[in-house]
Each structure stands twice: as C-alpha cells, then as structure tokens.
Design a protein around this motif. Sequence first.
Motif, short mmCIF file in Angstrom:
data_model
loop_
_atom_site.label_atom_id
_atom_site.label_comp_id
_atom_site.label_asym_id
_atom_site.label_seq_id
_atom_site.Cartn_x
_atom_site.Cartn_y
_atom_site.Cartn_z
N VAL A 1 0.86 -1.18 0.00
CA VAL A 1 0.00 0.00 0.00
C VAL A 1 0.89 1.24 0.00
O VAL A 1 1.75 1.40 0.87
CB VAL A 1 -0.92 0.01 1.25
CG1 VAL A 1 -1.73 1.30 1.31
CG2 VAL A 1 -1.83 -1.21 1.26
N VAL A 2 0.69 2.09 -1.01
CA VAL A 2 1.54 3.28 -1.18
C VAL A 2 0.64 4.50 -1.32
O VAL A 2 -0.28 4.50 -2.14
CB VAL A 2 2.44 3.13 -2.43
CG1 VAL A 2 3.20 4.41 -2.72
CG2 VAL A 2 3.41 1.95 -2.26
N PRO A 3 0.88 5.55 -0.51
CA PRO A 3 0.10 6.78 -0.67
C PRO A 3 0.43 7.44 -2.01
O PRO A 3 1.58 7.47 -2.43
CB PRO A 3 0.53 7.66 0.50
CG PRO A 3 1.65 7.00 1.16
CD PRO A 3 1.85 5.64 0.58
N LEU A 4 -0.61 7.95 -2.67
CA LEU A 4 -0.44 8.67 -3.92
C LEU A 4 -0.60 10.16 -3.63
O LEU A 4 -1.62 10.58 -3.08
CB LEU A 4 -1.47 8.22 -4.96
CG LEU A 4 -1.37 8.91 -6.32
CD1 LEU A 4 -0.01 8.63 -6.98
CD2 LEU A 4 -2.50 8.46 -7.23
N THR A 5 0.42 10.93 -3.98
CA THR A 5 0.40 12.36 -3.69
C THR A 5 0.35 13.16 -4.99
O THR A 5 0.70 12.68 -6.05
CB THR A 5 1.65 12.77 -2.89
OG1 THR A 5 2.82 12.50 -3.67
CG2 THR A 5 1.72 12.02 -1.57
N ASP A 6 -0.09 14.41 -4.84
CA ASP A 6 -0.21 15.30 -5.99
C ASP A 6 0.54 16.59 -5.67
O ASP A 6 0.05 17.44 -4.92
CB ASP A 6 -1.69 15.58 -6.26
CG ASP A 6 -1.91 16.30 -7.57
OD1 ASP A 6 -0.93 16.80 -8.17
OD2 ASP A 6 -3.07 16.37 -8.00
N LEU A 7 1.76 16.72 -6.23
CA LEU A 7 2.56 17.92 -5.97
C LEU A 7 1.88 19.18 -6.48
O LEU A 7 2.16 20.27 -6.00
CB LEU A 7 3.94 17.79 -6.61
CG LEU A 7 4.90 16.78 -5.98
CD1 LEU A 7 6.22 16.78 -6.73
CD2 LEU A 7 5.12 17.09 -4.51
N LYS A 8 0.96 19.03 -7.43
CA LYS A 8 0.25 20.21 -7.92
C LYS A 8 -0.54 20.87 -6.79
O LYS A 8 -0.68 22.08 -6.76
CB LYS A 8 -0.67 19.86 -9.09
CG LYS A 8 0.11 19.58 -10.35
CD LYS A 8 -0.77 19.70 -11.56
CE LYS A 8 -1.31 18.38 -11.98
NZ LYS A 8 -2.07 18.44 -13.23
N VAL A 9 -1.03 20.09 -5.85
CA VAL A 9 -1.75 20.65 -4.70
C VAL A 9 -0.79 21.50 -3.87
O VAL A 9 -1.11 22.63 -3.50
CB VAL A 9 -2.39 19.53 -3.84
CG1 VAL A 9 -2.95 20.09 -2.54
CG2 VAL A 9 -3.47 18.81 -4.63
N ALA A 10 0.41 20.97 -3.59
CA ALA A 10 1.39 21.72 -2.79
C ALA A 10 1.81 23.00 -3.49
O ALA A 10 2.06 24.01 -2.84
CB ALA A 10 2.61 20.84 -2.52
N PHE A 11 1.86 22.98 -4.83
CA PHE A 11 2.30 24.15 -5.58
C PHE A 11 1.13 25.03 -6.03
O PHE A 11 1.32 25.99 -6.77
CB PHE A 11 3.15 23.73 -6.78
CG PHE A 11 4.56 23.36 -6.38
CD1 PHE A 11 5.50 24.35 -6.14
CD2 PHE A 11 4.92 22.04 -6.23
CE1 PHE A 11 6.79 24.02 -5.76
CE2 PHE A 11 6.21 21.70 -5.85
CZ PHE A 11 7.15 22.69 -5.61
N GLY A 12 -0.09 24.71 -5.58
CA GLY A 12 -1.25 25.56 -5.89
C GLY A 12 -1.61 25.56 -7.37
O GLY A 12 -2.18 26.53 -7.86
N MET A 13 -1.33 24.47 -8.05
CA MET A 13 -1.65 24.37 -9.48
C MET A 13 -3.03 23.75 -9.65
O MET A 13 -3.51 23.04 -8.77
CB MET A 13 -0.62 23.49 -10.19
CG MET A 13 0.78 24.01 -10.16
SD MET A 13 1.91 22.78 -10.88
CE MET A 13 3.29 23.80 -11.28
N GLN A 14 -3.62 24.00 -10.79
CA GLN A 14 -4.93 23.41 -11.10
C GLN A 14 -4.77 21.92 -11.38
O GLN A 14 -3.82 21.51 -12.04
CB GLN A 14 -5.54 24.09 -12.34
CG GLN A 14 -5.93 25.52 -12.11
CD GLN A 14 -7.06 25.64 -11.09
OE1 GLN A 14 -7.99 24.87 -11.10
NE2 GLN A 14 -6.94 26.62 -10.21
N GLY A 15 -5.73 21.15 -10.88
CA GLY A 15 -5.74 19.73 -11.20
C GLY A 15 -6.18 19.52 -12.63
O GLY A 15 -6.77 20.41 -13.25
N ALA A 16 -5.87 18.38 -13.18
CA ALA A 16 -6.27 18.06 -14.55
C ALA A 16 -6.65 16.59 -14.60
O ALA A 16 -6.15 15.78 -13.82
CB ALA A 16 -5.14 18.35 -15.52
#
Length: 165
Positions: A56-71
Amino acid sequence: MTAFTEPMRALTLRLDDELFAIEAQSVREILDLVPVTEVPNASPFAAGLINVRGRVVPLTDLKVAFGMQGAEPDQDTRIVVIETEIEGEPSVVGILADKVYDVTDIEPAAIEEAPRVGMRWRPDYVRGIGKRRGDFIIIPDIHRIFELEGRRSGSPNASEERAAS
C-alpha cells in the motif's frame, strides 16, 4: 537552498506547464496510471492509495502543494514511485506527473537559488531553479513538501496505517 556541488542526476517531469526535476536516486519506478483507492476525508495532497507490488503506497499530488490546477489524467499521466524520508522514517510514496521525460544531469553552475520574490510558489518548497537548453527546471524540496503537507493531512504514513487497519 541546498548547495549543489556535483551534477544532479535528475528525472524530469511535467506538472501543469512547468518542468520539474527530482533526484533520480530517490526514484524506484515509473508506473502507468493504476487504480486509486480514495481515502475519505484525506487531504487533496495525499487523497488516495495505490497498490505497488502488493504494498500500500500513498499517492500524492505535488500540484496541490504548488497551488496548481488539477487536470484529468490522460495517456501521458504517470506515477513516479519514490523513496523519501517522512518524519525520520524511510517511506515509499507515489507522485502524480502529467508527463515524465528523461533522466539528465543538471550541472551545479546551472542551478540557482529560487528567488524570494516573484515566485508563484512557496520558496521553501523549491531547492533551486535549474537551467537546461534554455528551459527553467524547478527542483522541489521533496523532504520539506512532505514534512509540511504531510502534517496538514496527517502524514502519508498515517493514511497508510489507517488503510491497513
């Protein structure tokens, strides 16, 4: 900023329209998009879990940390599985990337400190700005991002522990 005295062997990837580089030595593997199990009430930074070879591995989204829009993911979306230290413990996490390019060396002379003004991101999340073939490459401070974003979301390890129980 961490001083770079030797060339940085880096995996380059795209987040939104920006080029990023993470240290190649921390990369375990690069995966096509796999099914994601969403974690209820989790932070958008680490909102899901994936199965990587039975782990089990957490999936992270660096775009959230950098305030970028998700796609929406597309055929270029990849998951970069890295090993990093979180709260003093070695941890394996997945990072969503809009596209993965290549492994390259970035010379120390081509890496500068991130400016304190004029940046659209938190300067403490950026170790440096590299230059390669006329392009700027953002070198994120992965340890710092996971330290701060992990605290906000209850660390990725905490998500992993909740899922296992």
